[in-house]
Design an enzyme around this catalytic site. Structure first.
Site, PDB file in Angstrom:
ATOM      1  N   GLU A 130      10.191   3.380   6.544  1.00  0.00           N
ATOM      2  CA  GLU A 130       9.940   1.952   6.775  1.00  0.00           C
ATOM      3  C   GLU A 130      10.761   1.521   7.981  1.00  0.00           C
ATOM      4  O   GLU A 130      11.959   1.772   8.037  1.00  0.00           O
ATOM      5  CB  GLU A 130      10.337   1.155   5.521  1.00  0.00           C
ATOM      6  CG  GLU A 130      10.461  -0.335   5.718  1.00  0.00           C
ATOM      7  CD  GLU A 130       9.194  -0.982   6.259  1.00  0.00           C
ATOM      8  OE1 GLU A 130       8.104  -0.777   5.693  1.00  0.00           O
ATOM      9  OE2 GLU A 130       9.286  -1.702   7.288  1.00  0.00           O
ATOM     10  N   LEU A 154      -4.583  -8.164  -1.877  1.00  0.00           N
ATOM     11  CA  LEU A 154      -3.703  -7.427  -2.781  1.00  0.00           C
ATOM     12  C   LEU A 154      -4.503  -6.501  -3.680  1.00  0.00           C
ATOM     13  O   LEU A 154      -4.007  -5.440  -4.079  1.00  0.00           O
ATOM     14  CB  LEU A 154      -2.828  -8.395  -3.577  1.00  0.00           C
ATOM     15  CG  LEU A 154      -1.709  -8.989  -2.712  1.00  0.00           C
ATOM     16  CD1 LEU A 154      -0.993 -10.115  -3.426  1.00  0.00           C
ATOM     17  CD2 LEU A 154      -0.719  -7.918  -2.302  1.00  0.00           C
ATOM     18  N   ARG A 196     -12.600 -18.913   4.168  1.00  0.00           N
ATOM     19  CA  ARG A 196     -11.414 -19.222   4.960  1.00  0.00           C
ATOM     20  C   ARG A 196     -11.760 -19.490   6.434  1.00  0.00           C
ATOM     21  O   ARG A 196     -11.192 -20.383   7.049  1.00  0.00           O
ATOM     22  CB  ARG A 196     -10.425 -18.062   4.858  1.00  0.00           C
ATOM     23  CG  ARG A 196      -9.852 -17.957   3.471  1.00  0.00           C
ATOM     24  CD  ARG A 196      -8.995 -16.754   3.263  1.00  0.00           C
ATOM     25  NE  ARG A 196      -8.138 -16.948   2.103  1.00  0.00           N
ATOM     26  CZ  ARG A 196      -7.139 -16.147   1.765  1.00  0.00           C
ATOM     27  NH1 ARG A 196      -6.863 -15.094   2.489  1.00  0.00           N
ATOM     28  NH2 ARG A 196      -6.407 -16.402   0.710  1.00  0.00           N
ATOM     29  N   GLU A 216      -3.789  -2.836   4.780  1.00  0.00           N
ATOM     30  CA  GLU A 216      -4.286  -3.657   5.888  1.00  0.00           C
ATOM     31  C   GLU A 216      -4.473  -2.868   7.175  1.00  0.00           C
ATOM     32  O   GLU A 216      -5.171  -3.308   8.086  1.00  0.00           O
ATOM     33  CB  GLU A 216      -3.327  -4.842   6.102  1.00  0.00           C
ATOM     34  CG  GLU A 216      -3.951  -5.955   6.931  1.00  0.00           C
ATOM     35  CD  GLU A 216      -3.058  -7.170   7.093  1.00  0.00           C
ATOM     36  OE1 GLU A 216      -2.162  -7.387   6.243  1.00  0.00           O
ATOM     37  OE2 GLU A 216      -3.262  -7.900   8.076  1.00  0.00           O
ATOM     38  N   HIS A 249      -4.488 -12.313   8.487  1.00  0.00           N
ATOM     39  CA  HIS A 249      -4.851 -10.951   8.085  1.00  0.00           C
ATOM     40  C   HIS A 249      -5.724 -10.366   9.185  1.00  0.00           C
ATOM     41  O   HIS A 249      -6.526 -11.064   9.784  1.00  0.00           O
ATOM     42  CB  HIS A 249      -5.643 -11.035   6.776  1.00  0.00           C
ATOM     43  CG  HIS A 249      -5.902  -9.711   6.119  1.00  0.00           C
ATOM     44  ND1 HIS A 249      -5.217  -9.279   5.012  1.00  0.00           N
ATOM     45  CD2 HIS A 249      -6.797  -8.726   6.410  1.00  0.00           C
ATOM     46  CE1 HIS A 249      -5.672  -8.094   4.634  1.00  0.00           C
ATOM     47  NE2 HIS A 249      -6.636  -7.739   5.472  1.00  0.00           N
ATOM     48  N   GLY A 287       0.989 -14.748  -0.985  1.00  0.00           N
ATOM     49  CA  GLY A 287       0.792 -15.695  -2.077  1.00  0.00           C
ATOM     50  C   GLY A 287       0.646 -14.995  -3.421  1.00  0.00           C
ATOM     51  O   GLY A 287       0.709 -15.632  -4.461  1.00  0.00           O
ATOM     52  N   ASN A 344       4.326  -7.402   4.374  1.00  0.00           N
ATOM     53  CA  ASN A 344       3.663  -8.687   4.143  1.00  0.00           C
ATOM     54  C   ASN A 344       3.432  -8.923   2.667  1.00  0.00           C
ATOM     55  O   ASN A 344       3.254 -10.053   2.224  1.00  0.00           O
ATOM     56  CB  ASN A 344       2.287  -8.702   4.834  1.00  0.00           C
ATOM     57  CG  ASN A 344       2.387  -9.207   6.252  1.00  0.00           C
ATOM     58  OD1 ASN A 344       3.347  -9.867   6.611  1.00  0.00           O
ATOM     59  ND2 ASN A 344       1.390  -8.887   7.056  1.00  0.00           N
ATOM     60  N   ALA A 351       0.833  -1.211   0.000  1.00  0.00           N
ATOM     61  CA  ALA A 351       0.000   0.000   0.000  1.00  0.00           C
ATOM     62  C   ALA A 351       0.861   1.251   0.000  1.00  0.00           C
ATOM     63  O   ALA A 351       0.607   2.206  -0.753  1.00  0.00           O
ATOM     64  CB  ALA A 351      -0.943  -0.005   1.206  1.00  0.00           C
TER      65      ALA A 351
HETATM   66  P1  ADP Z   1       0.073  -3.439   3.322  1.00  0.00           P
HETATM   67  O1  ADP Z   1      -0.195  -4.748   2.662  1.00  0.00           O
HETATM   68  O2  ADP Z   1      -1.127  -2.795   3.863  1.00  0.00           O
HETATM   69  O3  ADP Z   1       0.942  -2.572   2.490  1.00  0.00           O
HETATM   70  P2  ADP Z   1       2.377  -4.532   4.609  1.00  0.00           P
HETATM   71  O4  ADP Z   1       2.427  -5.391   5.805  1.00  0.00           O
HETATM   72  O5  ADP Z   1       2.698  -5.141   3.296  1.00  0.00           O
HETATM   73  O6  ADP Z   1       0.953  -3.842   4.599  1.00  0.00           O
HETATM   74  O7  ADP Z   1       3.377  -3.292   4.787  1.00  0.00           O
HETATM   75  C1  ADP Z   1       3.342  -2.461   5.910  1.00  0.00           C
HETATM   76  C2  ADP Z   1       4.754  -1.947   6.134  1.00  0.00           C
HETATM   77  O8  ADP Z   1       4.744  -0.932   7.139  1.00  0.00           O
HETATM   78  C3  ADP Z   1       5.715  -3.022   6.616  1.00  0.00           C
HETATM   79  O9  ADP Z   1       6.849  -3.033   5.808  1.00  0.00           O
HETATM   80  C4  ADP Z   1       6.031  -2.599   8.054  1.00  0.00           C
HETATM   81  O10 ADP Z   1       7.307  -2.989   8.494  1.00  0.00           O
HETATM   82  C5  ADP Z   1       5.885  -1.099   7.983  1.00  0.00           C
HETATM   83  N1  ADP Z   1       5.653  -0.469   9.293  1.00  0.00           N
HETATM   84  C6  ADP Z   1       4.854  -0.914  10.289  1.00  0.00           C
HETATM   85  N2  ADP Z   1       4.873  -0.070  11.333  1.00  0.00           N
HETATM   86  C7  ADP Z   1       5.716   0.952  11.001  1.00  0.00           C
HETATM   87  C8  ADP Z   1       6.166   2.133  11.663  1.00  0.00           C
HETATM   88  N3  ADP Z   1       5.779   2.434  12.914  1.00  0.00           N
HETATM   89  N4  ADP Z   1       7.029   2.942  11.013  1.00  0.00           N
HETATM   90  C9  ADP Z   1       7.460   2.652   9.766  1.00  0.00           C
HETATM   91  N5  ADP Z   1       7.076   1.533   9.102  1.00  0.00           N
HETATM   92  C10 ADP Z   1       6.212   0.702   9.693  1.00  0.00           C
END
Ligand code: ADP
Length: 605
Positions: A183, A588, A434, A572, A543, A196, A191, A164
């Site tokens: 990040e 996704l 699921r 998410e 999820h 998948g 995630n 996202a």
């Molecule tokens: P989505 O599918 O909604 O994009 P993801 O789990 O793929 O969610 O990605 C969310 C990202 O945000 C992850 O890489 C996670 O490490 C990062 N994240 C979570 N909390 C924080 C935070 N406090 N500061 C910076 N990054 C963060």
């Protein structure tokens, strides 16, 4: 406090260099001095070349490490880690180990076992080289480095570099904005990269070529009713109507999807698209390619964790405060902040706090990477954002018994496999929702089942599963079983042969049109051609459907239903789209679609 400094500029360059696509060609001129570098008298190593071996995710990782008196000069690796994920982690860790001259490296999220195996092999080699292991394990940021607070100004600031967040970054830039993404993990992808990768969209072109009848209305109804009508109808409408345009958008950025669609577990209908690249790497590589081409306007800071949102006296979100390796990072965003921090599947405390529908989840493993800790939800909650449907936690019946991960899953689409319990009996409609399948699995002995497939799923031994693992390699590792007859397969997995044979016969009769005893409706091939395969699976947290309430424009709403100016959320971390059960393949679609919308909306704000 200082504005952007030389040190930060180096950090930003470093971040770009460790991004997935760029990790191999890193420019070592940027190498910062590390605290481990000794004076000439205190030599770190006995110069030479040493080997170290340790277990990775799929087998041994063997490193050949060359050192001079004070530095790791070369590392080469032999391994069989998952293509597109574990192998990326090994490449990135080689680059970081050389650059930091250290064993004090962070594990790559999503590739924990590969990272741990790498570090153990490196430790073994450096021990042979006479290195002081305890000293080498000290992380650069834990050692005494000069801390420096920084302030960054941008137009759109994004928290989280998963699907996202990166979709939002690209889309915000396409709509004219300068962007900063932070990040908290050492690598991007969240995630999304270990998912998948299935993406549901009604697709006239691909589906009609396969004779599949579908419509936006059907996708809407299945999503809304599949979530027990608890999802927000407006958001569901945005999702299903914009899913295919998002596929076209991704294709315009260079991403490739396979020509055929399939039904991913719990999708209820064959509209799941599969990228050509393994797992979710296609999405992340596509976004990172764009970002790397536009480095001047889009900056990514990894290992930088957002701690709180900043709100002006007028109630507008103007930025956030984060913690980086070299100190406090304040980001000011003139157009908007997008929260894209993902769910809380890896936060056991939060899961336990909100879970009302499942038995205790404390000991259930997860498919999620360790950064999925709900941070964005907690930060938004603190500024009075509305947080909804937190009890809706999704489990899958598809976890690896040891790790909870989706790796090792031998199913190839829903139509061609059955599930049997430890007695060899089927127990559920394997095309069901699921939550229905997982609840049924929890009622079986040890909450464990076997997925049964045959040659239709694996025409050859080197055919790979969704995690890019060949069936031969899974059998070799003891994670799947193979036999020429069902009887032999039953013996290998210790289930009653007569039961397994009967279960398969009944399934085959249903493929021919007989009524299925569990009401299953999705069929394609019979299970009748050797070799037959079995793989064990357990429930796993996958999820979290609850989170920040948003409008169809991804604006965050407060507890009085009023829009919080300057704040957007996507992916998410948001709540209320999927209701009580998310269809397989809709995540996704959601993450990329709402990420794209959030980027555009924030850029135009
Ligand atoms: P989505 O599918 O909604 O994009 P993801 O789990 O793929 O969610 O990605 C969310 C990202 O945000 C992850 O890489 C996670 O490490 C990062 N994240 C979570 N909390 C924080 C935070 N406090 N500061 C910076 N990054 C963060």
């Amino acid at each position: 406090m200082k504005k952007i400094t030389k040190k930060l500029a180096a950090a930003l360059l470093l971040v770009m260099a460790v991004s997935l696509s760029a990790c191999a060609g890193k420019d070592t001129d940027e190498t910062p001095q590390t605290p481990q570098t000794p004076t000439v008298e205190e030599k770190m190593f006995t110069p030479g070349t040493y080997e170290g071996v340790a277990k990775g995710f799929h087998g041994d990782i063997k490193l050949t490490v060359t050192v001079d008196e004070n530095k790791i000069t070369e590392i080469t690796a032999e391994h069989t880690e998952t293509e597109g994920l574990g192998d990326n982690a090994v490449d990135q860790l080689i680059a970081s180990a050389k650059e930091k001259n250290s064993l004090g490296l962070d594990l790559m999220s999503g590739a924990t076992y590969s990272s741990e195996g790498f570090l153990a092999a490196l430790e073994a080699a450096l021990l042979k080289a006479g290195g002081d292991i305890e000293k080498l394990k000290v992380k650069a940021d834990e050692a005494e480095t000069e801390k420096e607070d920084i302030v960054l100004d941008t137009e759109v600031a994004i928290i989280g570099a998963g699907g996202a967040g990166l979709a939002a970054a690209v889309s915000a830039h396409q709509n004219g904005a300068k962007v900063i993404v932070i990040e908290k993990m050492p690598n991007v992808g969240g995630n999304t990269i270990i998912s998948g990768s299935a993406f549901n969209a009604v697709d006239e072109k691909r589906q009609s070529a396969q004779g599949i009848e579908d419509s936006i209305e059907k996708h809407y109804t299945q999503t809304f009713e599949g979530g027990d009508k608890k999802g927000d109808p407006e958001l569901v409408r945005v999702l299903v109507e914009n899913a295919y345009p998002t596929i076209e958008w991704l294709e315009s950025l260079g991403m490739e999807f396979k020509d055929t669609v399939f039904t991913v577990l719990g999708a209820l209908w064959p509209r799941s698209h599969k990228p050509v690249e393994p797992l979710g790497t296609g999405y992340i590589n596509t976004y990172m390619n764009y970002i790397n081409e536009n480095k001047d306007d889009i900056q990514i800071l990894t290992e930088t964790e957002a701690k709180e949102l900043v709100v002006s006296p007028e109630g507008r979100v103007t930025g956030f405060i984060a913690e980086g390796n070299s100190g406090k990072v304040t980001v000011n965003a003139s157009k908007g902040v997008i929260v894209a921090t993902g769910g809380f599947g890896a936060n056991v405390e939060m899961r336990d706090q909100y879970n009302t529908i499942w038995p205790k989840l404390t000991d259930i493993k997860t498919t999620n990477h360790k950064g999925a800790t709900g941070d964005g939800i907690l930060m938004a909650e603190k500024i009075d954002a509305s947080i909804v449907q937190m009890e809706n936690i999704q489990l899958l019946p598809m976890g690896d018994p040891e790790t909870g991960s989706l790796s090792g899953n031998i199913e190839q689409g829903v139509e061609n496999r059955i599930f049997v319990n430890s007695s060899g009996n089927r127990f559920v409609d394997e095309g069901a929702r699921r939550d229905v399948m997982t609840k049924a699995l929890m009622e079986q002995e040890n909450s464990t089942m076997w997925v049964i497939v045959d040659q239709h799923s694996y025409p050859t031994g080197d055919t790979v599963n969704n995690f890019n693992e060949s069936i031969d390699s899974l059998v070799e590792q003891g994670r799947a079983f193979k036999a020429d007859t069902l009887e032999d397969l039953a013996k290998q997995i210790n289930v009653e042969p007569e039961n397994l044979k009967k279960a398969v016969e009944a399934f085959n009769a249903s493929v021919d049109g007989a009524k299925d005893e569990f009401g299953r409706t999705l069929f394609m091939d019979k299970i009748d051609t050797a070799p037959f395969y079995a793989g064990a699976r357990v429930p796993t947290v996958h999820h979290t459907m609850g989170g920040i309430k948003i409008t169809p424009e991804t604006r965050v709403v407060d507890n009085n239903g009023v829009i919080i100016e300057g704040l957007f959320a996507a992916g998410e971390v948001t709540g209320g789209i999927h209701g009580s059960n998310r269809l397989g393949g809709n995540a996704l679609a959601d993450v990329n679609t709402f990420g794209r919308i959030a980027g555009e909306q924030a850029a135009k704000n």
